[in-house]
Write a protein that holds these residues in place. Sequence first.
Motif, PDB file in Angstrom:
ATOM      1  N   ASP A  83      54.245  40.827  42.738  1.00 51.74           N
ATOM      2  CA  ASP A  83      55.028  41.214  43.918  1.00 51.74           C
ATOM      3  C   ASP A  83      54.195  41.167  45.201  1.00 51.74           C
ATOM      4  O   ASP A  83      54.179  42.109  46.004  1.00 51.74           O
ATOM      5  CB  ASP A  83      55.617  42.619  43.733  1.00 51.74           C
ATOM      6  N   ASN A  84      53.471  40.074  45.365  1.00 54.59           N
ATOM      7  CA  ASN A  84      52.637  39.842  46.553  1.00 54.59           C
ATOM      8  C   ASN A  84      51.450  40.796  46.682  1.00 54.59           C
ATOM      9  O   ASN A  84      50.876  40.952  47.767  1.00 54.59           O
ATOM     10  CB  ASN A  84      53.471  39.893  47.844  1.00 54.59           C
ATOM     11  N   LEU A  85      51.076  41.433  45.586  1.00 56.37           N
ATOM     12  CA  LEU A  85      49.847  42.222  45.543  1.00 56.37           C
ATOM     13  C   LEU A  85      48.862  41.479  44.653  1.00 56.37           C
ATOM     14  O   LEU A  85      49.230  40.985  43.573  1.00 56.37           O
ATOM     15  CB  LEU A  85      50.114  43.622  44.988  1.00 56.37           C
ATOM     16  N   TYR A  86      47.609  41.410  45.087  1.00 57.02           N
ATOM     17  CA  TYR A  86      46.628  40.562  44.418  1.00 57.02           C
ATOM     18  C   TYR A  86      45.456  41.377  43.900  1.00 57.02           C
ATOM     19  O   TYR A  86      45.006  42.340  44.542  1.00 57.02           O
ATOM     20  CB  TYR A  86      46.126  39.484  45.385  1.00 57.02           C
ATOM     21  N   SER A  87      44.956  40.978  42.743  1.00 60.67           N
ATOM     22  CA  SER A  87      43.761  41.597  42.179  1.00 60.67           C
ATOM     23  C   SER A  87      43.022  40.552  41.361  1.00 60.67           C
ATOM     24  O   SER A  87      43.531  39.456  41.116  1.00 60.67           O
ATOM     25  CB  SER A  87      44.126  42.808  41.322  1.00 60.67           C
ATOM     26  N   ILE A  88      41.802  40.898  40.965  1.00 61.82           N
ATOM     27  CA  ILE A  88      41.009  39.974  40.143  1.00 61.82           C
ATOM     28  C   ILE A  88      41.023  40.457  38.696  1.00 61.82           C
ATOM     29  O   ILE A  88      40.757  41.635  38.416  1.00 61.82           O
ATOM     30  CB  ILE A  88      39.567  39.866  40.657  1.00 61.82           C
ATOM     31  N   LEU A  89      41.357  39.557  37.799  1.00 60.83           N
ATOM     32  CA  LEU A  89      41.307  39.832  36.367  1.00 60.83           C
ATOM     33  C   LEU A  89      39.954  39.388  35.829  1.00 60.83           C
ATOM     34  O   LEU A  89      39.554  38.228  36.003  1.00 60.83           O
ATOM     35  CB  LEU A  89      42.419  39.081  35.639  1.00 60.83           C
ATOM     36  N   TYR A  90      39.250  40.307  35.190  1.00 58.62           N
ATOM     37  CA  TYR A  90      37.959  40.031  34.557  1.00 58.62           C
ATOM     38  C   TYR A  90      38.181  39.868  33.061  1.00 58.62           C
ATOM     39  O   TYR A  90      38.720  40.765  32.404  1.00 58.62           O
ATOM     40  CB  TYR A  90      37.005  41.208  34.762  1.00 58.62           C
ATOM     41  N   THR A  91      37.796  38.732  32.510  1.00 54.87           N
ATOM     42  CA  THR A  91      37.849  38.517  31.063  1.00 54.87           C
ATOM     43  C   THR A  91      36.448  38.689  30.508  1.00 54.87           C
ATOM     44  O   THR A  91      35.539  37.912  30.813  1.00 54.87           O
ATOM     45  CB  THR A  91      38.375  37.115  30.717  1.00 54.87           C
ATOM     46  N   ILE A  92      36.264  39.740  29.721  1.00 59.32           N
ATOM     47  CA  ILE A  92      34.948  40.114  29.195  1.00 59.32           C
ATOM     48  C   ILE A  92      34.965  39.956  27.679  1.00 59.32           C
ATOM     49  O   ILE A  92      35.910  40.395  27.008  1.00 59.32           O
ATOM     50  CB  ILE A  92      34.625  41.587  29.564  1.00 59.32           C
ATOM     51  N   LYS A  93      33.939  39.322  27.143  1.00 60.26           N
ATOM     52  CA  LYS A  93      33.756  39.266  25.689  1.00 60.26           C
ATOM     53  C   LYS A  93      32.596  40.184  25.365  1.00 60.26           C
ATOM     54  O   LYS A  93      31.439  39.872  25.669  1.00 60.26           O
ATOM     55  CB  LYS A  93      33.467  37.831  25.229  1.00 60.26           C
ATOM     56  N   ASN A  94      32.887  41.333  24.758  1.00 65.00           N
ATOM     57  CA  ASN A  94      31.825  42.324  24.575  1.00 65.00           C
ATOM     58  C   ASN A  94      30.891  41.948  23.434  1.00 65.00           C
ATOM     59  O   ASN A  94      31.057  40.907  22.790  1.00 65.00           O
ATOM     60  CB  ASN A  94      32.406  43.737  24.424  1.00 65.00           C
ATOM     61  N   SER A  95      29.916  42.799  23.189  1.00 63.93           N
ATOM     62  CA  SER A  95      28.868  42.465  22.214  1.00 63.93           C
ATOM     63  C   SER A  95      29.393  42.384  20.790  1.00 63.93           C
ATOM     64  O   SER A  95      28.723  41.839  19.907  1.00 63.93           O
ATOM     65  CB  SER A  95      27.731  43.488  22.294  1.00 63.93           C
ATOM     66  N   LYS A  96      30.595  42.921  20.553  1.00 65.48           N
ATOM     67  CA  LYS A  96      31.212  42.843  19.214  1.00 65.48           C
ATOM     68  C   LYS A  96      32.139  41.625  19.098  1.00 65.48           C
ATOM     69  O   LYS A  96      32.788  41.435  18.075  1.00 65.48           O
ATOM     70  CB  LYS A  96      31.998  44.123  18.934  1.00 65.48           C
ATOM     71  N   GLY A  97      32.233  40.833  20.182  1.00 68.72           N
ATOM     72  CA  GLY A  97      33.074  39.648  20.154  1.00 68.72           C
ATOM     73  C   GLY A  97      34.520  39.912  20.523  1.00 68.72           C
ATOM     74  O   GLY A  97      35.362  39.014  20.411  1.00 68.72           O
ATOM     75  N   LYS A  98      34.819  41.119  20.971  1.00 65.86           N
ATOM     76  CA  LYS A  98      36.193  41.466  21.347  1.00 65.86           C
ATOM     77  C   LYS A  98      36.432  41.144  22.818  1.00 65.86           C
ATOM     78  O   LYS A  98      35.579  41.409  23.660  1.00 65.86           O
ATOM     79  CB  LYS A  98      36.438  42.960  21.105  1.00 65.86           C
ATOM     80  N   TYR A  99      37.608  40.595  23.117  1.00 65.11           N
ATOM     81  CA  TYR A  99      37.958  40.293  24.503  1.00 65.11           C
ATOM     82  C   TYR A  99      38.603  41.511  25.166  1.00 65.11           C
ATOM     83  O   TYR A  99      39.506  42.141  24.591  1.00 65.11           O
ATOM     84  CB  TYR A  99      38.907  39.094  24.575  1.00 65.11           C
ATOM     85  N   LEU A 100      38.113  41.830  26.349  1.00 61.38           N
ATOM     86  CA  LEU A 100      38.622  42.942  27.138  1.00 61.38           C
ATOM     87  C   LEU A 100      39.046  42.423  28.500  1.00 61.38           C
ATOM     88  O   LEU A 100      38.423  41.507  29.046  1.00 61.38           O
ATOM     89  CB  LEU A 100      37.536  44.006  27.336  1.00 61.38           C
ATOM     90  N   TYR A 101      40.078  43.023  29.045  1.00 65.60           N
ATOM     91  CA  TYR A 101      40.554  42.627  30.366  1.00 65.60           C
ATOM     92  C   TYR A 101      40.451  43.815  31.323  1.00 65.60           C
ATOM     93  O   TYR A 101      40.987  44.896  31.055  1.00 65.60           O
ATOM     94  CB  TYR A 101      41.997  42.119  30.289  1.00 65.60           C
ATOM     95  N   TYR A 102      39.726  43.594  32.392  1.00 63.54           N
ATOM     96  CA  TYR A 102      39.551  44.606  33.433  1.00 63.54           C
ATOM     97  C   TYR A 102      40.161  44.093  34.730  1.00 63.54           C
ATOM     98  O   TYR A 102      40.147  42.883  34.995  1.00 63.54           O
ATOM     99  CB  TYR A 102      38.069  44.918  33.645  1.00 63.54           C
ATOM    100  N   GLU A 103      40.687  45.025  35.496  1.00 65.71           N
ATOM    101  CA  GLU A 103      41.314  44.667  36.769  1.00 65.71           C
ATOM    102  C   GLU A 103      40.517  45.245  37.924  1.00 65.71           C
ATOM    103  O   GLU A 103      40.159  46.425  37.919  1.00 65.71           O
ATOM    104  CB  GLU A 103      42.751  45.190  36.824  1.00 65.71           C
ATOM    105  N   GLY A 104      40.242  44.404  38.902  1.00 70.06           N
ATOM    106  CA  GLY A 104      39.628  44.847  40.146  1.00 70.06           C
ATOM    107  C   GLY A 104      40.635  44.658  41.265  1.00 70.06           C
ATOM    108  O   GLY A 104      40.973  43.527  41.621  1.00 70.06           O
ATOM    109  N   ARG A 105      41.126  45.753  41.791  1.00 74.18           N
ATOM    110  CA  ARG A 105      42.161  45.682  42.821  1.00 74.18           C
ATOM    111  C   ARG A 105      41.594  45.188  44.157  1.00 74.18           C
ATOM    112  O   ARG A 105      40.384  45.194  44.395  1.00 74.18           O
ATOM    113  CB  ARG A 105      42.814  47.055  43.019  1.00 74.18           C
ATOM    114  N   ASN A 106      42.507  44.871  45.031  1.00 72.82           N
ATOM    115  CA  ASN A 106      42.192  44.291  46.336  1.00 72.82           C
ATOM    116  C   ASN A 106      41.673  45.372  47.297  1.00 72.82           C
ATOM    117  O   ASN A 106      42.370  46.359  47.548  1.00 72.82           O
ATOM    118  CB  ASN A 106      43.476  43.672  46.886  1.00 72.82           C
TER     119      ASN A 106
END
Length: 233
Positions: A83-106
């Motif tokens: 809805d016209n709001l923007y943020s950065i999605l971080y795709t992290i693969k942690n030390s156990k091999g699991k993918y995590l998604y973090y959001e950094g807002r504007n």
Amino acid sequence: MGQKLDYLRKYNKNIRLLTIDEIDKISVDLIPSNWRELFKERNVRKRIDLLLDIWKKYKATELRNTISYLSEHLENIEIMEVDNLYSILYTIKNSKGKYLYYEGRNPQDKFENEELEKSWNNIPDSIRSFYENIHNGFYYYASESMGLVPFESVTYLGDEDLDWDIIDDLKESIQIDLETSFGFFSNGMGDYIAIDYKNCKNDNATFWSAKIQPKYNINFWNYVDEWIVIGFE
């Protein structure tokens, strides 16, 4: 990409991940100029390094462990739009091999927190610097926790609607003023790292909980840095 979007849309069905060409078309006043520049870089690793340079510019010391972890485990960054709001999605693969998604807002987001907005100039410079230059909150996407929460979710401890039963069970007199205190970090289970702006010299903070005895006179950034990394693992 399809699996990632399916996951993200469990929590917000309107999310879009933008292509580099789409980012180019965003109005100049809607995202920071340094976001625009770093997303012109088509090499993902170089793009990540440019983003982490922003973190280092403002928080190289305070968030050194977080930055180090991201340097090693961050696999991709993308711009999300809702809805016209923007943020950065971080795709992290942690030390156990699991993918995590973090959001950094504007960091250009408007305040959605009346009490915080009124008190913002009293909040320590180091915290305002993160929110105004890096992100309006950085947290685990699925739960909006284990990180610095966005303006709208910063907890005003003096809110009359909050029930702090712990106060009746304190082993010593309360050492912060709830009316001037805000929880900027949440673990999603009722625990906060809070700043009382009447007593925040040298980033002095309090571990405040709905269930556990508080810990006073802790360093805000030491705890935030440690807990973010714990969340990654």
